[in-house]
Design an enzyme around this catalytic site. Structure first.
Site, PDB file in Angstrom:
ATOM      1  N   ALA A  56      -6.065 -15.003  -6.377  1.00  0.00           N
ATOM      2  CA  ALA A  56      -5.173 -15.414  -5.291  1.00  0.00           C
ATOM      3  C   ALA A  56      -4.295 -14.265  -4.803  1.00  0.00           C
ATOM      4  CB  ALA A  56      -4.294 -16.576  -5.758  1.00  0.00           C
ATOM      5  N   GLY A  57      -4.533 -13.061  -5.297  1.00  0.00           N
ATOM      6  CA  GLY A  57      -3.727 -11.923  -4.863  1.00  0.00           C
ATOM      7  C   GLY A  57      -2.376 -11.864  -5.558  1.00  0.00           C
ATOM      8  N   TYR A 100     -10.047  -1.548   0.289  1.00  0.00           N
ATOM      9  CA  TYR A 100      -8.860  -0.947  -0.334  1.00  0.00           C
ATOM     10  C   TYR A 100      -9.039   0.575  -0.438  1.00  0.00           C
ATOM     11  CZ  TYR A 100      -4.996  -0.424  -3.674  1.00  0.00           C
ATOM     12  OH  TYR A 100      -3.830  -0.058  -4.297  1.00  0.00           O
ATOM     13  N   ASP A 128       1.750  -3.451  -9.418  1.00  0.00           N
ATOM     14  CA  ASP A 128       1.568  -4.755 -10.055  1.00  0.00           C
ATOM     15  C   ASP A 128       2.001  -4.733 -11.519  1.00  0.00           C
ATOM     16  OD1 ASP A 128       0.471  -5.270  -7.608  1.00  0.00           O
ATOM     17  OD2 ASP A 128      -1.600  -5.112  -8.296  1.00  0.00           O
ATOM     18  N   SER A 161      -3.446 -11.560 -11.169  1.00  0.00           N
ATOM     19  CA  SER A 161      -3.842 -12.221 -12.425  1.00  0.00           C
ATOM     20  C   SER A 161      -4.448 -11.200 -13.383  1.00  0.00           C
ATOM     21  CB  SER A 161      -4.839 -13.345 -12.138  1.00  0.00           C
ATOM     22  OG  SER A 161      -5.947 -12.861 -11.409  1.00  0.00           O
ATOM     23  N   SER A 195     -11.400 -16.660 -23.682  1.00  0.00           N
ATOM     24  CA  SER A 195     -10.385 -17.106 -22.719  1.00  0.00           C
ATOM     25  C   SER A 195     -10.555 -18.597 -22.495  1.00  0.00           C
ATOM     26  CB  SER A 195     -10.531 -16.366 -21.386  1.00  0.00           C
ATOM     27  OG  SER A 195     -11.600 -16.912 -20.651  1.00  0.00           O
ATOM     28  N   HIS A 225       0.824  -1.218   0.000  1.00  0.00           N
ATOM     29  CA  HIS A 225       0.000   0.000   0.000  1.00  0.00           C
ATOM     30  C   HIS A 225       0.859   1.270   0.000  1.00  0.00           C
ATOM     31  CE1 HIS A 225      -4.182  -1.617   0.420  1.00  0.00           C
ATOM     32  NE2 HIS A 225      -3.471  -2.700   0.701  1.00  0.00           N
ATOM     33  N   THR A 226       2.122   1.105  -0.276  1.00  0.00           N
ATOM     34  CA  THR A 226       3.008   2.264  -0.366  1.00  0.00           C
ATOM     35  C   THR A 226       2.978   2.874  -1.763  1.00  0.00           C
ATOM     36  OG1 THR A 226       4.722   0.610  -0.675  1.00  0.00           O
ATOM     37  CG2 THR A 226       4.651   1.680   1.466  1.00  0.00           C
TER      38      THR A 226
HETATM   39  C1  GLA Z   1      -2.940  -4.227  -5.010  1.00  0.00           C
HETATM   40  C2  GLA Z   1      -2.832  -3.016  -5.921  1.00  0.00           C
HETATM   41  C3  GLA Z   1      -1.441  -2.391  -5.865  1.00  0.00           C
HETATM   42  C4  GLA Z   1      -0.981  -2.165  -4.444  1.00  0.00           C
HETATM   43  C5  GLA Z   1      -1.221  -3.401  -3.589  1.00  0.00           C
HETATM   44  C6  GLA Z   1      -0.921  -3.145  -2.133  1.00  0.00           C
HETATM   45  O1  GLA Z   1      -2.145  -5.264  -5.487  1.00  0.00           O
HETATM   46  O2  GLA Z   1      -3.139  -3.378  -7.248  1.00  0.00           O
HETATM   47  O3  GLA Z   1      -1.427  -1.201  -6.614  1.00  0.00           O
HETATM   48  O4  GLA Z   1      -1.597  -1.031  -3.903  1.00  0.00           O
HETATM   49  O5  GLA Z   1      -2.560  -3.874  -3.697  1.00  0.00           O
HETATM   50  O6  GLA Z   1       0.418  -2.963  -1.940  1.00  0.00           O
END
Ligand code: GLA
Length: 395
Positions: A136-137, A237, A185, A140, A80, A42-43
């Site tokens: 899954a974080g 978020y 990301d 994707s 897809s 979150h930086t």
């Molecule tokens: C998600 C968002 C990123 C980032 C992270 C937290 O993955 O897409 O931009 O803010 O959360 O670090």
């Protein structure tokens, strides 16, 4: 083995499947990876520092432009290998933010953002697959967006730089998909390199590649997918982001990046307790990223464990974005041999990472699976990842 695969990766050539589906060969196949964030959560939207890496799991897209200038055919056809596997049709000239659901909003969001940037996109056919676990974080969705923008950038001759593609995919996510995310990301996916983590300054997009070779250090990086699904288009978020903006405002800082650890004492008397804890997470997390980069460069991966642990504690206690499954994954991994562990990504579910000596890998895996069963949680997926190349043309 995962009994319920959530990925769409299939054997056989994507180009062959494209031709069988659309009746002509694609103009190429492009791939872009998911990411794991080593530290710096979150930086990014606070103009701070992050240290993610591109993983060895990626989305691939085969694309053929329909350059029929006479009919000006702006039809986009998308298929897809995952989801409901139905052909999606859209008109490139009539895309409206917020109206597309499912996986198709990622490629279509990219088309929309490119057009907003003044780049004309003709109709095209696209086939997508991915072995980045969905939900899954591990980003994707950004893997899809980065594969598609890399393909369209090349096919249209737009000549966009990686930095421009980062901003455009962010615009697609923020304005078309509706998730107020930062630039971490897609930076990892577009700018990652094998054997390296991407040290990114989110203020000016400066990148330094930092060697991160777990194998050489006798370590593995385990990903523990808790199967708790999350969505950054939901409120959590955005509310964290709003707290950060409020904190920066009250402190008179352009962004929380400009607040130092030494300023926290004074900040505590100026901010309400919740905003203070949100601010403290960001300020200390930025500091931990800088420390992690130094430690990796000087001592190597075996020495960043305590920074990973401190990062998790800060997200659990100050930023409050963890959940019982993530905490259990982290605590169990640490108790059974991991040298450091933390949740990774935006939080509220998704995956944890555990940096683990090779000889303890099996015992950590077994312990986490057992702990989840004992707690009555869904069985987690556990797998290793290594830093891999960023987006590229593959055929
Ligand atoms: C998600 C968002 C990123 C980032 C992270 C937290 O993955 O897409 O931009 O803010 O959360 O670090």
């Amino acid at each position: 083995m995962n009994p319920t695969p959530r990925t769409g990766a299939q054997a056989g050539s994507l180009a062959d499947r494209f031709e069988a589906t659309f009746g002509a060969a694609p103009h190429g196949v492009w791939a872009a990876p998911g990411r794991v964030n080593l530290i710096g959560e979150h930086t990014d939207y606070n103009e701070g520092f992050v240290l993610p890496f591109a993983i060895d799991k990626r989305a691939r897209t085969a694309v053929r432009l329909r350059s029929d200038s006479v009919r000006k055919d702006s039809t986009i056809r998308l298929l897809s290998t995952f989801g409901d596997q139905e052909l999606v049709e859209a008109d490139a000239a009539a895309l409206i933010p917020g109206t597309v659901t499912g996986w198709a909003r990622y490629p279509l969001g990219v088309v929309w953002a490119l057009q907003q940037h003044g780049i004309e996109i003709p109709g095209f056919d696209l086939l997508l697959d991915s072995d980045v676990p969905l939900g899954a974080g591990l980003s994707s969705s950004h893997a899809i967006e980065c594969a598609v923008i890399t393909a369209l950038n090349e096919l249209t001759g737009a000549g966009l730089s990686a930095e421009e593609m980062v901003r455009l995919t962010q615009h697609a996510e923020n304005a078309f998909v509706g998730a107020p995310t930062g630039i971490m990301d897609q930076s990892a996916s577009l700018r990652g390199a094998s054997g390296h983590a991407v040290f990114l300054d989110c203020r000016d997009q400066a990148v330094d590649l930092v060697p991160f070779e777990t194998e050489k250090a006798g370590l593995v990086l385990l990903v523990i997918d808790t199967k708790v699904s999350h969505s950054h288009a939901d409120g959590g978020y955005a509310s964290r982001r709003a707290s950060c903006e409020l904190g920066a405002d009250v402190l008179g800082a352009g962004a929380l990046r400009d607040v130092a650890v030494a300023d926290l004492g004074e900040a505590s008397s100026l901010l309400d307790p919740v905003t203070f804890r949100r601010v403290r997470h960001i300020v200390t997390e930025n500091d931990r990223v800088l420390q992690a980069v130094d430690v990796l460069r000087i001592q190597g991966p075996a020495h960043i464990g305590s920074l990973l642990d401190a990062s998790h504690a800060s997200m659990r206690d100050d930023f409050e974005i963890s959940c019982p499954e993530l905490d259990l994954a982290v605590d169990t991994a640490r108790a059974y041999g991991a040298i450091g562990a933390r949740m990774t990504g935006g939080g509220f579910g998704g995956s944890a990472i555990a940096l683990t000596p090779v000889q303890d890998e099996q015992q950590v895996r077994d312990a986490v699976v057992r702990a989840f069963a004992d707690a009555g949680f869904t069985r987690p997926d556990i797998f290793t990842v290594t830093p891999a190349a960023g987006a590229e043309r593959v055929s």
